[in-house]
Design a protein around this motif. Structure first.
Motif: not given
Length: 101
Positions: A28-34
């Motif tokens: 799993v990877i996780c991503s944070g966004s505007s």
């Protein structure tokens, strides 16, 4: 290619979690966004979104995220069967730092 965010992706972190299913292990990877969301992705399938966390309304976007494993406090009675001891910390566009446990 991972699609799902509605804004610019500002942070990506490899997750310490491994999901086991009938096909095998998924990393799993996780991503944070505007767009003020944190999304968890199945690397093996190369597309499946596993989970999404919406930041607080006042955050104004997720700028950076990090997984932290906190040390156990011997004075507190911690049941090893509950929780994994890993927390997700993120900082927001508005300067807040939040911890998901």
């Amino acid at each position: 290619m991972f699609n799902g965010h509605k804004g610019r992706v500002l942070s990506v972190e490899y997750s310490p979690f491994i999901i086991k299913d009938n096909i095998g292990n998924s990393y799993v990877i996780c991503s944070g966004s505007s767009d003020n969301t944190i999304r968890f992705w199945d690397i093996r399938s190369n597309k499946n979104e596993l989970y999404m966390i919406k930041g607080d309304d006042e955050d104004g976007g997720i700028m950076h995220l990090k997984f932290l494993q906190l040390k156990k406090n011997e004075k507190r009675k911690i049941n090893d069967d509950i929780g994994c001891g890993i927390n997700l910390c993120y900082c927001s566009n508005e300067g807040f730092i939040r911890i998901w446990a």
